[in-house]
Design an enzyme around this catalytic site. Sequence first.
Site, PDB file in Angstrom:
ATOM      1  N   ARG A 105       3.463   0.806  -4.600  1.00  0.00           N
ATOM      2  CA  ARG A 105       3.119  -0.623  -4.555  1.00  0.00           C
ATOM      3  C   ARG A 105       1.646  -0.859  -4.229  1.00  0.00           C
ATOM      4  O   ARG A 105       1.157  -1.985  -4.343  1.00  0.00           O
ATOM      5  CB  ARG A 105       4.004  -1.343  -3.539  1.00  0.00           C
ATOM      6  CG  ARG A 105       3.849  -0.862  -2.108  1.00  0.00           C
ATOM      7  CD  ARG A 105       4.832  -1.564  -1.195  1.00  0.00           C
ATOM      8  NE  ARG A 105       4.734  -1.087   0.193  1.00  0.00           N
ATOM      9  CZ  ARG A 105       5.359  -0.022   0.669  1.00  0.00           C
ATOM     10  NH1 ARG A 105       6.107   0.705  -0.149  1.00  0.00           N
ATOM     11  NH2 ARG A 105       5.236   0.333   1.940  1.00  0.00           N
ATOM     12  N   TYR A 106       0.940   0.202  -3.791  1.00  0.00           N
ATOM     13  CA  TYR A 106      -0.465   0.039  -3.408  1.00  0.00           C
ATOM     14  C   TYR A 106      -1.451   0.527  -4.471  1.00  0.00           C
ATOM     15  O   TYR A 106      -2.639   0.252  -4.363  1.00  0.00           O
ATOM     16  CB  TYR A 106      -0.748   0.807  -2.101  1.00  0.00           C
ATOM     17  CG  TYR A 106       0.025   0.302  -0.916  1.00  0.00           C
ATOM     18  CD1 TYR A 106      -0.016  -1.046  -0.555  1.00  0.00           C
ATOM     19  CD2 TYR A 106       0.803   1.163  -0.152  1.00  0.00           C
ATOM     20  CE1 TYR A 106       0.708  -1.506   0.537  1.00  0.00           C
ATOM     21  CE2 TYR A 106       1.528   0.701   0.938  1.00  0.00           C
ATOM     22  CZ  TYR A 106       1.471  -0.635   1.276  1.00  0.00           C
ATOM     23  OH  TYR A 106       2.171  -1.094   2.355  1.00  0.00           O
ATOM     24  N   ILE A 107      -0.994   1.294  -5.437  1.00  0.00           N
ATOM     25  CA  ILE A 107      -1.903   1.888  -6.419  1.00  0.00           C
ATOM     26  C   ILE A 107      -1.629   1.310  -7.805  1.00  0.00           C
ATOM     27  O   ILE A 107      -0.524   0.825  -8.083  1.00  0.00           O
ATOM     28  CB  ILE A 107      -1.783   3.425  -6.440  1.00  0.00           C
ATOM     29  CG1 ILE A 107      -0.334   3.855  -6.679  1.00  0.00           C
ATOM     30  CG2 ILE A 107      -2.310   4.009  -5.146  1.00  0.00           C
ATOM     31  CD1 ILE A 107      -0.141   5.365  -6.733  1.00  0.00           C
TER      32      ILE A 107
END
Length: 641
Positions: A105-107
């Site tokens: 979800r962060y990249i």
Amino acid sequence: MAYIKNLFDRNFLEYASYVIKDRAIPDLEDGLKPVQRRILHTLFEMDDGKFHKVANVSGQCMKYHPHGEASINPALVGIANKDLFIDRQGNFGNLFTGDDASAPRYIECRITPLAKDIFYNPKLTTWVDSYDGRNKEPLLFPAKIPVVLVMGVEGIAVGMSTKILPHNTIEVLEAEIACLTGKKFDLYPDFPTGGYVDVSEYEGGNGKVLVRAKLDTSDPKSIIIKELPFGSTTESIMNSIDAAARNGRIKILGINDFTTDKVEIEIKLARGVYAQETIDALFAFTECEQSISVNLLVIKNGLPSVMTVSEIIKYHAKQLVKILTKELELEKKELQDKLHLRTLERIFIEERIYKGIEKMKTAKGVQEAVIAGFKPFLKEIGPRGVSDDDVEHLLRIPIRRISLYDINKARDEMEQINARIKEIIAHLKNIVGYSVSYLKGIITKIKNNEEIGRGERKTVVGEFEKVIAKEVVKRDVDLKYDIKTGYLGTNVSGAKIAEVSPFDRILAIRKNGMYTVMDLSEKAFIGADAWFIGAADKDILSKTIFTIIYKEPGSGFPCIKRCVIEGWIMNKDYFLVPDGAEVLHIDIRPKFVFTAKYKPKPRLKVLTENFKAQDYNVRGLKAGGIRLASKEVASVEAREA
């Protein structure tokens, strides 16, 4: 029971086939495993030029991949870290340290233009139903380069495995160009971590390679690791160095990791130890040197096949020609269709054929009026004529477009189409030259964009011999034997009999002719009757002749046996002489003289006799000895020849 056995056999074969073809082994045509192919297909579908959250890509990909994001996310990160087909944004892990990527979800990621150029052509792709039948996915991509060599791959299936090393992208393309132009080529692995590689036993991708770290020894009191061998990380290589230091293989004061975007591991050496004398020990006892076995197994035409690097290059050279031919022929057909319609539109509007349909009241009459209006221009239209579909297309032209129709602009467009068709025909006549130009164009794109591909070679190819651990370590361990207690080892309060290394195995020959090979230990019981103790080095023992003089069982006659000890099973007892024989002397000198003293008996005048050991042939370990005399021997005395 027979039914159950057949059921298990059938299910196992189906499972094995599934794992081999649909999970672990890449296909030769596009070089991808199914999960990788589905990831790229998903990114092609989602492509809008912007970055997408990896979590979203995984979610979309699960429409095609039935095994969930646990297999999708690592595969996506793995492709992205190749710097070829997926652009990255965010923390995708560190290739050098082995750190994992951030949560999906962060990249973010997106497909690269290179991937579109190499894989993407929906009109030439064979499509199949997804696992739930709701969507279509590619059976295989029509890949224009040997992706399996560029990316490298590792996979374990049922009863078989593959390990293909990555190669430099530009070198792969240059090898393909050489193949198309009939020139010779050599292609060797290139690793993103750099280092050195010895390819003398590569055998076209089915042998093994020796990889080494790049070391900086400019400071005699420290060693800097600048590049890693393939398959290692900074963490694993530091752990191996720590383990070697704890086991006394190397002597260091400390080790520090200063790695960022480049590898830098500093090894501080102990007092009295210098860099040059420590290099071989690092190669022998740590991950600074490793041997990697490779197996180039791919799926070819639906079946597992072991190939060589050159065979793959040749296969893809032919495949590139086929794909480019199909693309050119498809483009030519589409341009010819477009030119045909543009010709009809020009005549339809310029000659005001549309005026003839104003008085028609039925659809059939309208169609016939249009076809009749084109009759004077059939020669210009060509052999295709005017079809019902053509009429439908013309009738859908809006009035606004007719009123704003630019004849000169239309003629320019048709001239451009004609020029492109002629260009395509020329390419088809010289399809090999066109294929070479295509590959050169890809090479130029890679060289001009450092973010795509690997660019220049990172791993240095050379030849170097594997450092054998037992050859590096010094023989500085005292081996002691206590004749009173019968104990042998490094922690025994007895007489020092040899200096050995921790890797040595020990040969002990007892007075009864029995011998045993054992590992070096601190304390082991061998008995108080040991006649010979030494290192069990096969290279040395194969050249050492053991001479055993013994009494023949029963008669007491003297016998001699000369043999070489070449092989053994650890901790197993072997006998050099027959059961019940008494050993009188054991010697390892190649030449010596010995005197046999016989027991006095009536009418026995000669009580001593001299012999030369070298006069008797060397025989096998299982062969019997040679009788020296038919007299009962009492003792033997040996001396120099």
